[in-house]
Design an enzyme around this catalytic site. Structure first.
Site, PDB file in Angstrom:
ATOM      1  N   PRO A  69       0.630  -1.053  -0.141  1.00  0.00           N
ATOM      2  CA  PRO A  69       0.199  -0.069  -0.051  1.00  0.00           C
ATOM      3  C   PRO A  69       0.986   1.249  -0.063  1.00  0.00           C
ATOM      4  O   PRO A  69       1.931   1.196   0.572  1.00  0.00           O
ATOM      5  CB  PRO A  69      -0.668   0.009   1.192  1.00  0.00           C
ATOM      6  N   ASP A  70       0.492   2.320  -0.615  1.00  0.00           N
ATOM      7  CA  ASP A  70       1.072   3.479  -0.631  1.00  0.00           C
ATOM      8  C   ASP A  70       0.969   4.266   0.653  1.00  0.00           C
ATOM      9  O   ASP A  70       0.207   3.793   1.445  1.00  0.00           O
ATOM     10  CB  ASP A  70       1.070   4.409  -2.030  1.00  0.00           C
ATOM     11  N   PHE A  71       1.559   5.444   0.730  1.00  0.00           N
ATOM     12  CA  PHE A  71       1.374   6.287   2.035  1.00  0.00           C
ATOM     13  C   PHE A  71       0.172   7.056   2.371  1.00  0.00           C
ATOM     14  O   PHE A  71      -0.345   7.115   3.219  1.00  0.00           O
ATOM     15  CB  PHE A  71       2.802   6.852   2.432  1.00  0.00           C
ATOM     16  N   ARG A  72      -0.219   7.537   1.021  1.00  0.00           N
ATOM     17  CA  ARG A  72      -0.928   8.773   1.258  1.00  0.00           C
ATOM     18  C   ARG A  72      -2.624   8.680   0.774  1.00  0.00           C
ATOM     19  O   ARG A  72      -3.282   9.601   0.744  1.00  0.00           O
ATOM     20  CB  ARG A  72      -0.408  10.135   0.695  1.00  0.00           C
ATOM     21  N   ASN A 144      14.574   1.021  -0.134  1.00  0.00           N
ATOM     22  CA  ASN A 144      13.577   0.316   0.347  1.00  0.00           C
ATOM     23  C   ASN A 144      13.670  -0.521   1.648  1.00  0.00           C
ATOM     24  O   ASN A 144      14.700  -1.077   1.685  1.00  0.00           O
ATOM     25  CB  ASN A 144      12.999  -0.840  -0.585  1.00  0.00           C
ATOM     26  N   ASP A 146      11.568  -3.113   2.674  1.00  0.00           N
ATOM     27  CA  ASP A 146      10.950  -4.305   2.375  1.00  0.00           C
ATOM     28  C   ASP A 146      11.705  -5.722   2.315  1.00  0.00           C
ATOM     29  O   ASP A 146      11.012  -6.712   2.296  1.00  0.00           O
ATOM     30  CB  ASP A 146       9.893  -4.236   1.257  1.00  0.00           C
ATOM     31  N   HIS A 163      18.456   2.730   3.746  1.00  0.00           N
ATOM     32  CA  HIS A 163      17.560   3.519   4.801  1.00  0.00           C
ATOM     33  C   HIS A 163      17.149   2.321   6.115  1.00  0.00           C
ATOM     34  O   HIS A 163      16.371   2.197   6.561  1.00  0.00           O
ATOM     35  CB  HIS A 163      16.251   4.076   4.361  1.00  0.00           C
TER      36      HIS A 163
END
Length: 354
Positions: A69-72, A144, A146, A163
């Site tokens: 899912p995206d963030f916004r 990423n 993930d 990150h």
């Protein structure tokens, strides 16, 4: 250093922009000749074995097709699902101070949606694995968290998670390492907050994802200087190139090293042909920058089509093996449909005539 929150939100926002209609580029007179800065000519060099040390830069866009899912997005985005925690801003879920003040409740809930194993890898992840199997992958630098690069079988030493990731975990107070599988089990069962096993510390424990206020992993800085100097091709995929120091990697390769961007939108482009930093796409001074403007999965398949030999067959074999979402396909990519902004397809010359 900027935290993962900015990476996640900016990267995915940039991909939504890619759905708008863009004016097609004009076909350049140079067409398909040997001097054109075209992906077709770059592919010839790769196929001929001239390129042996490829460094990959990967952003959130390579995982979009995995179903993460995206963030916004309204009602379905990850941020929407965290509204009950009264976040001051979307970025707060990755803010170290907010994490401590709230016992990490919002972050742990978000982490449940992103735990390794919940989503299959994309064809683009399979392509990076293919580069490794062809013995041309120098390193993959990913924004990423993930761990999907590792899920396709790329050895850990070939991946630098700029990150951080769910692959390791530690206490934020005493830095004691914790088994990430234990953390995943606790997050999945909502047995949170997770505290340090050392009762004299009792600090909060989280996966080693870079938060706002934390430094990037030491390995990022230790590896990049040598890797980028030795690279003979830089492939940049699925990133808006807005977050530093990750975005700055494009300027650390040798001045003659070709750079290929596979993305829905141009990114990291220099504001002036006289400025040497940034990509020089569609510039009169461009001598080494290429782009496939479209979805990453289409881009890597089209590149393998162009490379010829067994490249595409080998890619689809990996896609099938790792059970990538969408499955394997024998159908050649229709470049006219897949990359409508590139009139001329992979023959488009990314150097403009003066």
């Amino acid at each position: 250093m900027r935290g993962f929150s900015t990476v996640f939100s900016r990267s995915l926002t940039s991909f939504k922009m890619g759905n708008r209609t863009t004016k097609p580029h004009t076909v350049q007179p140079a067409g398909d000749n040997g001097t054109a800065i075209s992906v077709r000519n770059l592919a010839k060099r790769i196929a001929a074995g001239e390129i042996k040390n490829i460094v990959v830069m990967a952003g959130a866009g390579i995982s979009v097709s995995c179903g993460i899912p995206d963030f916004r997005s309204p009602k379905t985005g990850l941020y929407h699902n965290l509204q009950k925690y009264d976040l001051p801003s979307p970025e707060s879920v990755f803010d170290l101070n907010f994490f401590q003040e709230t016992d990490g409740k919002a972050f742990y809930e978000l982490a449940r949606e992103l735990l390794p194993g919940k989503y299959p890898p994309s064809p683009t992840h399979a392509f990076i694995k293919l580069l490794h199997e062809k013995n041309v992958l120098k390193r993959c630098y990913t924004q990423n968290i993930d761990t999907l690069e590792e899920s396709v079988g790329i050895p850990a030493e070939y991946v630098v998670a700029a990150h951080g990731s769910f692959g390791t975990a530690s206490c934020i107070s005493c830095r004691t390492e914790v088994d990430p599988r234990v953390i995943e089990d606790n997050i999945n069962s909502r047995n949170v907050p997770i505290r340090c096993e050392d009762t004299t510390c009792n600090g909060l424990v989280k996966p080693d994802i870079v938060f706002f206020g934390e430094d990037l992993p030491a390995r990022f800085f230790e590896s990049k200087e040598k890797d980028l100097k030795e690279a003979d091709l830089l492939i940049i995929m699925g990133t808006s190139l807005q977050v530093y120091p990750f975005a700055g990697l494009i300027n650390e390769v040798q001045p003659t090293c070709p750079r290929l961007l596979i993305n829905l939108e141009k990114a990291g482009v220099s504001s002036s042909p006289y400025v040497k930093s940034g990509l020089q796409l569609d510039s009169t001074s461009n001598s080494r920058d290429y782009m496939i403007q479209g979805r990453c999965d289409d881009g890597v398949r089209a590149l393998c089509d162009e490379l010829g030999g067994t490249w595409r067959q080998d890619l689809e074999s990996i896609i099938k093996r790792v059970k990538s979402k969408g499955g394997a396909s024998k159908k050649r990519i229709n470049v006219t449909k897949a990359f409508p902004s590139m009139a001329g397809g992979l023959s488009y010359d990314w150097k403009q005539e003066g």
